[in-house]
Design a protein around this motif. Structure first.
Motif, PDB file in Angstrom:
ATOM      1  N   ARG A  96       4.566   0.803   0.272  1.00 19.81           N
ATOM      2  CA  ARG A  96       5.635   0.401  -0.633  1.00 19.81           C
ATOM      3  C   ARG A  96       5.029  -0.448  -1.751  1.00 19.81           C
ATOM      4  O   ARG A  96       4.370  -1.448  -1.480  1.00 19.81           O
ATOM      5  CB  ARG A  96       6.709  -0.397   0.114  1.00 19.81           C
ATOM      6  CG  ARG A  96       7.317   0.321   1.328  1.00 19.81           C
ATOM      7  CD  ARG A  96       8.122   1.539   0.928  1.00 19.81           C
ATOM      8  NE  ARG A  96       8.664   2.236   2.070  1.00 19.81           N
ATOM      9  CZ  ARG A  96       9.952   2.153   2.463  1.00 19.81           C
ATOM     10  NH1 ARG A  96      10.806   1.415   1.773  1.00 19.81           N
ATOM     11  NH2 ARG A  96      10.363   2.817   3.522  1.00 19.81           N
ATOM     12  N   ARG A  97       5.260  -0.032  -2.990  1.00 18.70           N
ATOM     13  CA  ARG A  97       4.646  -0.692  -4.131  1.00 18.70           C
ATOM     14  C   ARG A  97       5.461  -1.885  -4.608  1.00 18.70           C
ATOM     15  O   ARG A  97       6.683  -1.945  -4.439  1.00 18.70           O
ATOM     16  CB  ARG A  97       4.463   0.301  -5.277  1.00 18.70           C
ATOM     17  CG  ARG A  97       3.599   1.503  -4.913  1.00 18.70           C
ATOM     18  CD  ARG A  97       2.181   1.095  -4.606  1.00 18.70           C
ATOM     19  NE  ARG A  97       1.343   2.234  -4.227  1.00 18.70           N
ATOM     20  CZ  ARG A  97       0.078   2.122  -3.837  1.00 18.70           C
ATOM     21  NH1 ARG A  97      -0.484   0.921  -3.757  1.00 18.70           N
ATOM     22  NH2 ARG A  97      -0.617   3.201  -3.514  1.00 18.70           N
ATOM     23  N   ALA A  98       4.757  -2.815  -5.258  1.00 15.25           N
ATOM     24  CA  ALA A  98       5.418  -4.017  -5.775  1.00 15.25           C
ATOM     25  C   ALA A  98       6.569  -3.661  -6.702  1.00 15.25           C
ATOM     26  O   ALA A  98       7.625  -4.310  -6.687  1.00 15.25           O
ATOM     27  CB  ALA A  98       4.398  -4.896  -6.501  1.00 15.25           C
ATOM     28  N   GLY A  99       6.393  -2.611  -7.513  1.00 16.19           N
ATOM     29  CA  GLY A  99       7.428  -2.221  -8.458  1.00 16.19           C
ATOM     30  C   GLY A  99       8.670  -1.652  -7.825  1.00 16.19           C
ATOM     31  O   GLY A  99       9.706  -1.490  -8.495  1.00 16.19           O
ATOM     32  N   GLU A 100       8.609  -1.316  -6.525  1.00 13.58           N
ATOM     33  CA  GLU A 100       9.768  -0.770  -5.817  1.00 13.58           C
ATOM     34  C   GLU A 100      10.649  -1.862  -5.229  1.00 13.58           C
ATOM     35  O   GLU A 100      11.735  -1.571  -4.710  1.00 13.58           O
ATOM     36  CB  GLU A 100       9.308   0.150  -4.687  1.00 13.58           C
ATOM     37  CG  GLU A 100       8.502   1.352  -5.128  1.00 13.58           C
ATOM     38  CD  GLU A 100       8.034   2.168  -3.948  1.00 13.58           C
ATOM     39  OE1 GLU A 100       8.876   2.844  -3.316  1.00 13.58           O
ATOM     40  OE2 GLU A 100       6.829   2.123  -3.636  1.00 13.58           O
ATOM     41  N   ARG A 101      10.208  -3.097  -5.283  1.00  9.53           N
ATOM     42  CA  ARG A 101      10.991  -4.181  -4.683  1.00  9.53           C
ATOM     43  C   ARG A 101      12.314  -4.384  -5.432  1.00  9.53           C
ATOM     44  O   ARG A 101      12.394  -4.162  -6.630  1.00  9.53           O
ATOM     45  CB  ARG A 101      10.188  -5.490  -4.696  1.00  9.53           C
ATOM     46  CG  ARG A 101       9.033  -5.491  -3.716  1.00  9.53           C
ATOM     47  CD  ARG A 101       8.163  -6.724  -3.862  1.00  9.53           C
ATOM     48  NE  ARG A 101       7.212  -6.773  -2.764  1.00  9.53           N
ATOM     49  CZ  ARG A 101       7.374  -7.507  -1.663  1.00  9.53           C
ATOM     50  NH1 ARG A 101       8.448  -8.267  -1.542  1.00  9.53           N
ATOM     51  NH2 ARG A 101       6.482  -7.487  -0.695  1.00  9.53           N
ATOM     52  N   TYR A 102      13.315  -4.833  -4.679  1.00  6.18           N
ATOM     53  CA  TYR A 102      14.613  -5.131  -5.281  1.00  6.18           C
ATOM     54  C   TYR A 102      14.533  -6.468  -6.009  1.00  6.18           C
ATOM     55  O   TYR A 102      14.017  -7.447  -5.484  1.00  6.18           O
ATOM     56  CB  TYR A 102      15.705  -5.214  -4.210  1.00  6.18           C
ATOM     57  CG  TYR A 102      15.774  -4.027  -3.283  1.00  6.18           C
ATOM     58  CD1 TYR A 102      16.245  -2.803  -3.737  1.00  6.18           C
ATOM     59  CD2 TYR A 102      15.372  -4.134  -1.960  1.00  6.18           C
ATOM     60  CE1 TYR A 102      16.314  -1.712  -2.881  1.00  6.18           C
ATOM     61  CE2 TYR A 102      15.445  -3.049  -1.093  1.00  6.18           C
ATOM     62  CZ  TYR A 102      15.913  -1.839  -1.564  1.00  6.18           C
ATOM     63  OH  TYR A 102      15.974  -0.770  -0.717  1.00  6.18           O
TER      64      TYR A 102
END
Length: 217
Positions: free
Chosen positions: A4-10
């Motif tokens: 899971r990439r940092a940019g996918e975080r909510y």
């Protein structure tokens, strides 16, 4: 391995109040029924607080809360009478048990960044407890037996290597730097959720800091 990439975080928090948050799991209004937890881990939040910003007193129950400061200094106060300053390299562990109230603030004059992880205990109830481990060493694991989990901190020089625990479930969070793991490149804020880890090794492409959770199924 599920990366899971940092940019996918909510995105969360309140930027106008100096609070910025990045959530790795379903959290608050960001409800995702397919991303509720991984093993005992139910939250891995990257928190950024401007000087003077913070979270006022609020309740928790039936949650093991582990905090890792990246930069700055975190002020913690709780209803059990604890008041501490948490600095980079310290592990803070608040066991909410049947119920506790706490507040978290940046009382310093520089920005504060920390990673806060919540784990679900196997049993409910009990009395809250608080632990602060100052300057934890790489060789010193921090056990959270109530959740069947152990946290390991790894700091690697360029080219350094660390074994990923052979365990039913492992969660790897990159705090800083860059590592290669099972053919994937992981950078700050990236995470890997690994099931049935066996014989894996993380290699640092540049100086890196990792948080590894080893959990039972």
């Amino acid at each position: 391995m599920d990366v899971r990439r940092a940019g996918e975080r909510y995105r969360g928090g309140d930027p106008q109040a100096g609070i910025e948050t990045r959530h790795a799991f379903s959290f608050g209004p960001h409800y995702d029924p397919d991303n509720l937890r991984f093993g005992a881990l139910i939250a891995c939040n990257e928190e950024r607080l401007a000087p003077g910003a913070g979270f006022g007193e609020h309740p928790h129950s039936h949650t093991e809360i582990v905090t890792w400061v990246v930069e700055g200094e975190l002020t913690h106060r709780d209803s059990a009478g604890h008041e501490t300053r948490v600095r980079p390299g310290d592990v803070q562990h608040l066991s909410a048990a049947a119920g506790v109230r706490h507040e978290e603030r940046n009382d310093g004059d520089v920005p504060l960044t920390f990673v806060q992880m919540w784990l679900m205990p196997r049993d409910s109830g009990g009395d809250p407890s608080y632990t602060l481990v100052p300057g934890i060493a790489d060789v010193t694991p921090h056990a959270v037996p109530a959740a069947g989990a152990t946290l390991r901190v790894r700091r690697l020089d360029r080219g350094g290597r660390t074994a990923v625990p052979d365990a039913a479930l492992v969660y790897v969070h990159v705090v800083r730097g860059e590592v290669r793991l099972a053919g994937e490149v992981l950078r700050p804020g990236d995470a890997a959720r690994i099931t049935g880890a066996e014989g894996l090794e993380a290699v640092a492409a540049e100086p890196a800091e990792l948080l590894l959770w080893e959990m039972t199924a």
